[in-house]
Write a protein that holds these residues in place. Structure first.
Motif, PDB file in Angstrom:
ATOM      1  N   PRO A   1     -14.306  25.306  19.275  1.00  0.00           N
ATOM      2  CA  PRO A   1     -14.256  25.958  20.380  1.00  0.00           C
ATOM      3  C   PRO A   1     -15.143  25.817  21.698  1.00  0.00           C
ATOM      4  O   PRO A   1     -16.710  26.308  21.768  1.00  0.00           O
ATOM      5  N   GLY A   2     -14.677  24.828  22.633  1.00  0.00           N
ATOM      6  CA  GLY A   2     -15.835  24.553  24.026  1.00  0.00           C
ATOM      7  C   GLY A   2     -16.124  23.480  23.295  1.00  0.00           C
ATOM      8  O   GLY A   2     -17.614  23.066  24.387  1.00  0.00           O
ATOM      9  N   GLY A   3     -16.154  22.739  22.216  1.00  0.00           N
ATOM     10  CA  GLY A   3     -17.100  21.555  22.070  1.00  0.00           C
ATOM     11  C   GLY A   3     -16.565  20.190  23.107  1.00  0.00           C
ATOM     12  O   GLY A   3     -15.449  20.337  23.516  1.00  0.00           O
ATOM     13  N   ARG A   4     -17.055  19.416  23.024  1.00  0.00           N
ATOM     14  CA  ARG A   4     -16.937  18.532  23.800  1.00  0.00           C
ATOM     15  C   ARG A   4     -17.584  16.794  22.685  1.00  0.00           C
ATOM     16  O   ARG A   4     -18.231  17.071  22.159  1.00  0.00           O
ATOM     17  N   ALA A   5     -16.831  15.408  23.293  1.00  0.00           N
ATOM     18  CA  ALA A   5     -16.701  14.594  22.787  1.00  0.00           C
ATOM     19  C   ALA A   5     -16.730  13.070  23.895  1.00  0.00           C
ATOM     20  O   ALA A   5     -16.748  13.480  24.547  1.00  0.00           O
ATOM     21  N   GLY A   6     -17.781  12.447  23.032  1.00  0.00           N
ATOM     22  CA  GLY A   6     -18.114  11.162  23.888  1.00  0.00           C
ATOM     23  C   GLY A   6     -18.009   9.798  22.693  1.00  0.00           C
ATOM     24  O   GLY A   6     -18.253   9.778  21.834  1.00  0.00           O
ATOM     25  N   VAL A   7     -16.779   9.472  23.335  1.00  0.00           N
ATOM     26  CA  VAL A   7     -16.677   8.064  22.633  1.00  0.00           C
ATOM     27  C   VAL A   7     -16.381   7.005  23.401  1.00  0.00           C
ATOM     28  O   VAL A   7     -15.965   6.093  23.997  1.00  0.00           O
ATOM     29  N   VAL A   8     -17.301   5.781  22.839  1.00  0.00           N
ATOM     30  CA  VAL A   8     -17.029   4.316  23.098  1.00  0.00           C
ATOM     31  C   VAL A   8     -15.982   3.563  22.071  1.00  0.00           C
ATOM     32  O   VAL A   8     -15.300   3.781  21.213  1.00  0.00           O
ATOM     33  N   LEU A   9     -14.788   2.797  22.969  1.00  0.00           N
ATOM     34  CA  LEU A   9     -13.280   2.065  22.511  1.00  0.00           C
ATOM     35  C   LEU A   9     -13.392   0.803  23.258  1.00  0.00           C
ATOM     36  O   LEU A   9     -13.865   0.802  24.034  1.00  0.00           O
ATOM     37  N   ALA A  10     -12.748   0.277  23.059  1.00  0.00           N
ATOM     38  CA  ALA A  10     -12.556  -1.134  22.864  1.00  0.00           C
ATOM     39  C   ALA A  10     -10.372  -0.188  24.476  1.00  0.00           C
ATOM     40  O   ALA A  10     -10.116   0.318  24.608  1.00  0.00           O
ATOM     41  N   ASN A  11     -11.467  -1.156  26.366  1.00  0.00           N
ATOM     42  CA  ASN A  11     -10.511  -1.036  26.645  1.00  0.00           C
ATOM     43  C   ASN A  11      -8.913  -0.749  26.515  1.00  0.00           C
ATOM     44  O   ASN A  11      -8.142  -0.041  27.411  1.00  0.00           O
ATOM     45  N   GLY A  12      -8.330  -1.446  25.728  1.00  0.00           N
ATOM     46  CA  GLY A  12      -7.390  -1.280  24.920  1.00  0.00           C
ATOM     47  C   GLY A  12      -6.509  -0.047  24.671  1.00  0.00           C
ATOM     48  O   GLY A  12      -5.307   0.120  25.351  1.00  0.00           O
ATOM     49  N   SER A  13      -7.467   0.800  24.454  1.00  0.00           N
ATOM     50  CA  SER A  13      -7.200   1.822  24.124  1.00  0.00           C
ATOM     51  C   SER A  13      -6.829   3.428  25.149  1.00  0.00           C
ATOM     52  O   SER A  13      -5.889   4.186  25.291  1.00  0.00           O
ATOM     53  N   MET A  14      -6.618   2.458  26.345  1.00  0.00           N
ATOM     54  CA  MET A  14      -6.530   3.536  27.987  1.00  0.00           C
ATOM     55  C   MET A  14      -5.030   3.352  28.085  1.00  0.00           C
ATOM     56  O   MET A  14      -4.529   4.012  29.050  1.00  0.00           O
ATOM     57  N   SER A  15      -4.683   1.941  27.727  1.00  0.00           N
ATOM     58  CA  SER A  15      -3.131   1.424  28.423  1.00  0.00           C
ATOM     59  C   SER A  15      -2.032   1.343  27.281  1.00  0.00           C
ATOM     60  O   SER A  15      -0.475   1.100  27.279  1.00  0.00           O
ATOM     61  N   SER A  16      -2.907   0.743  25.480  1.00  0.00           N
ATOM     62  CA  SER A  16      -2.191   0.602  24.854  1.00  0.00           C
ATOM     63  C   SER A  16      -0.500   1.174  24.500  1.00  0.00           C
ATOM     64  O   SER A  16      -0.828   2.522  24.604  1.00  0.00           O
ATOM     65  N   LYS A  17      -0.002   1.098  24.108  1.00  0.00           N
ATOM     66  CA  LYS A  17       1.734   1.388  24.079  1.00  0.00           C
ATOM     67  C   LYS A  17       2.326   1.192  22.134  1.00  0.00           C
ATOM     68  O   LYS A  17       3.442   1.712  22.819  1.00  0.00           O
ATOM     69  N   GLN A  18       1.518   0.453  22.044  1.00  0.00           N
ATOM     70  CA  GLN A  18       2.005  -0.145  21.187  1.00  0.00           C
ATOM     71  C   GLN A  18       2.034   0.711  19.672  1.00  0.00           C
ATOM     72  O   GLN A  18       0.879   1.265  19.625  1.00  0.00           O
ATOM     73  N   SER A  19       2.646   0.741  18.377  1.00  0.00           N
ATOM     74  CA  SER A  19       3.060   1.863  17.611  1.00  0.00           C
ATOM     75  C   SER A  19       2.359   3.088  17.888  1.00  0.00           C
ATOM     76  O   SER A  19       2.280   4.108  17.093  1.00  0.00           O
ATOM     77  N   GLY A  20       3.421   3.700  18.950  1.00  0.00           N
ATOM     78  CA  GLY A  20       2.975   4.952  18.928  1.00  0.00           C
ATOM     79  C   GLY A  20       2.214   5.482  19.810  1.00  0.00           C
ATOM     80  O   GLY A  20       1.684   6.752  20.098  1.00  0.00           O
ATOM     81  N   GLU A  21       0.542   4.428  19.558  1.00  0.00           N
ATOM     82  CA  GLU A  21      -0.218   4.711  21.158  1.00  0.00           C
ATOM     83  C   GLU A  21      -0.370   5.504  21.797  1.00  0.00           C
ATOM     84  O   GLU A  21      -1.156   6.228  22.325  1.00  0.00           O
ATOM     85  N   GLY A  22       1.315   5.024  22.533  1.00  0.00           N
ATOM     86  CA  GLY A  22       1.477   5.217  24.474  1.00  0.00           C
ATOM     87  C   GLY A  22       1.851   6.952  24.021  1.00  0.00           C
ATOM     88  O   GLY A  22       0.608   8.091  24.923  1.00  0.00           O
TER      89      GLY A  22
END
Length: 533
Positions: free
Chosen positions: A341-362
């Protein structure tokens, strides 16, 4: 041969020499020979340092017979009680060095080193199954191995003065050398190197934004060689906290990388729980009951063979089942499941993760945004990673944002977007690094101001750099989280001496007509000349 004591020169000279000894052996394999020996040199030096200190104390205390004093100096608990690994006499660096020099007969150099590794594991159970026993495998011949031992003997780890005038012990110096070698091997290995090493400036940025504190639990589910933990403890110590008062939890799939992480963290004095064995985070979670205050990771980008078809009904998929062909949203939801509870996370991902709508990702991304989990998105510049040219971004998640989270208490229903694509300096022809001023000053201070904590200034949107967007605005962009969509273009400063636009257009139009007329005149002249031929 003169021993090298000045750290920067020492690192570069030794790396160049060690790399020359590699011959035709692949860097991916050779690094385990080198880093294992560096670790053996370190534990021997750290124990010798402690032994000398203990002996001085005992002699000053007085009343000890020589035999009792020597026996006490060999008691294991005298070292392990101070966080120092005990190294039995036959496993110490001096014994290995004598064998490499050929001054004693018996075992080969490879046999001696393998035996030393087994002995160290035996006397220090926390290192069980973590040290390489590969030196007698024949992959590196005895002559080359002996040369490597004699080369690494030039390393001097005992306490010395640093460039800042402060005394630095074996652990500080060794940590620098180990990290430097890790980075150089990652560079040699290219794409494969990215599996165990994240560029230091990217790790620093993650830590700068997440701000881990003493007493918290820090978790990395794809920990590689453990660099995130090392940087987190450095941050805590730099900000006046006790780096030893941190719960460190990690997991790594690759056996040899898991060993590297154990050695790296041991050298840095980080007491970590990396699970009983190397294991798959998705199918064999080594910390099933863990709830962490800080989660950070650089998982492999866009992996398709993560076994998603076997995890269709997993309880971690709260926001939707991730596609079988891409693990990006599986990683995000696994980390969400680990947040306290109240925790935070930071993750490195490919840019596609911000906009992809394939296979339910959106749909998954939309559910996460609507649940107000997404706190901040940062678009990174290219060429930061040795292992891939795929553009990358940072996701920051905050459980209870604007409600019970102390990390961003006033930002309910908002997401901070930062466009840092133009940041960084070229370290060489192919590699870019973020500068300290960009990490701490530009981005770090902006995030702190947005969170409403001490930053020295109130938060305000800056066109072309950052904007705090309400969830409604994100919905208008169909829940695409690419910062460039929100921050707009940077304002261009107006030059008071510049020519007015209308006048400039009129001037250039007149000039163009003059050019057309001149062109027409010249064409006629040429035509006349040709007619006379």
């Amino acid at each position: 041969m003169k021993k090298t004591t000045e750290p920067p020169a020492m690192k570069k000279v030794l790396w160049a020499s060690a790399d020359k000894l590699r011959g035709s052996l692949d860097a991916a394999e050779y690094k385990h020979f080198v880093l294992g020996l560096v670790f053996l040199k370190y534990v021997s030096a750290a124990m010798a340092e402690k032994r000398a200190q203990l002996e001085a104390e005992l002699r000053e205390e007085g009343g000890w017979s020589e035999a009792d004093l020597l026996a006490t100096l060999e008691e294991r608990r005298e070292y392990t009680g101070s966080g120092i690994f005990y190294v039995p006499p036959t496993a110490r660096w001096e014994s290995v060095l004598e064998r490499a020099k050929g001054t004693v007969e018996g075992q080969s150099v490879g046999e001696t080193i393998d035996a030393a590794m087994r002995a160290i594991e035996k006397f220090n159970p926390s290192l069980n199954r973590t040290l390489p026993k590969i030196y007698n495998s024949g992959r590196v011949d005895s002559e080359r191995l002996a040369g490597l031992v004699k080369l690494l003997d030039r390393l001097v780890f005992q306490e010395q003065l640093g460039e800042d005038g402060k005394r630095r012990g074996a652990r500080d110096i060794m940590g620098e050398v180990y990290e430097y070698f890790l980075a150089e091997f990652a560079l040699k290995e290219g794409r494969k190197g990215g599996e165990y090493f994240t560029p230091e400036s990217v790790v620093k940025l993650l830590v700068e934004v997440l701000e881990p504190k003493q007493g918290e639990r820090v978790y990395d589910p794809a920990c590689g060689s453990g660099g995130m933990f090392v940087q987190a403890e450095k941050f805590i110590e730099t900000h006046g906290g006790n780096p030893l008062n941190v719960g460190v939890y990690g997991q790594e799939l690759n056996q040899t990388t898991w060993q590297l992480a154990h050695m790296n963290l041991a050298i840095h004095g980080v007491e970590a729980k990396l699970g009983d064995e190397p294991a798959d985070t998705f199918r064999n979670d080594q910390h099933p009951e863990l709830k962490a205050d800080v989660v950070m990771a650089n998982p492999p980008f866009n992996i398709s063979d993560w076994g998603g078809e076997l995890l269709g009904m997993d309880k971690r998929w709260v926001y939707g089942t991730p596609p079988v062909g891409n693990a990006n949203y599986a990683w995000l939801q696994h980390m969400i499941s680990k947040l306290a509870p109240g925790g935070r996370a930071g993750v490195v991902l490919a840019n596609g993760s911000m906009s992809s709508k394939q296979s339910g990702e959106g749909d998954i991304r939309r559910a996460m945004v609507e649940d107000d989990l997404v706190a901040c998105m940062i678009a990174l510049p290219g060429q930061l990673f040795r292992s891939t040219q795929i553009p990358a971004c940072l996701w920051f998640l905050a459980e209870g944002k604007g409600r019970h989270s102390g990390w961003a208490p006033e930002r309910k229903g908002e997401v901070l977007f930062i466009d840092a694509r133009e940041f960084g300096e070229m370290e060489n022809r192919t590699l870019r690094v973020l500068t300290e001023e960009e990490i701490v000053g530009r981005i770090g201070d902006t995030v702190r101001a947005w969170r409403g904590v001490e930053s020295g200034r109130p938060y305000e949107d800056v066109p072309g750099f950052c904007v705090s967007a309400p969830l409604g605005a994100i919905a208008e962009h169909d829940f695409v989280l690419t910062p460039g969509r929100y921050v707009g273009s940077a304002e261009v400063e107006v030059d008071p001496d510049a020519e007015p636009v209308e006048e400039k257009i009129a001037r250039l139009t007149a000039l163009l007509r003059e050019q057309f007329a001149e062109s027409e005149r010249l064409a006629k002249v040429v035509d006349e000349q040709l007619g006379r031929v």
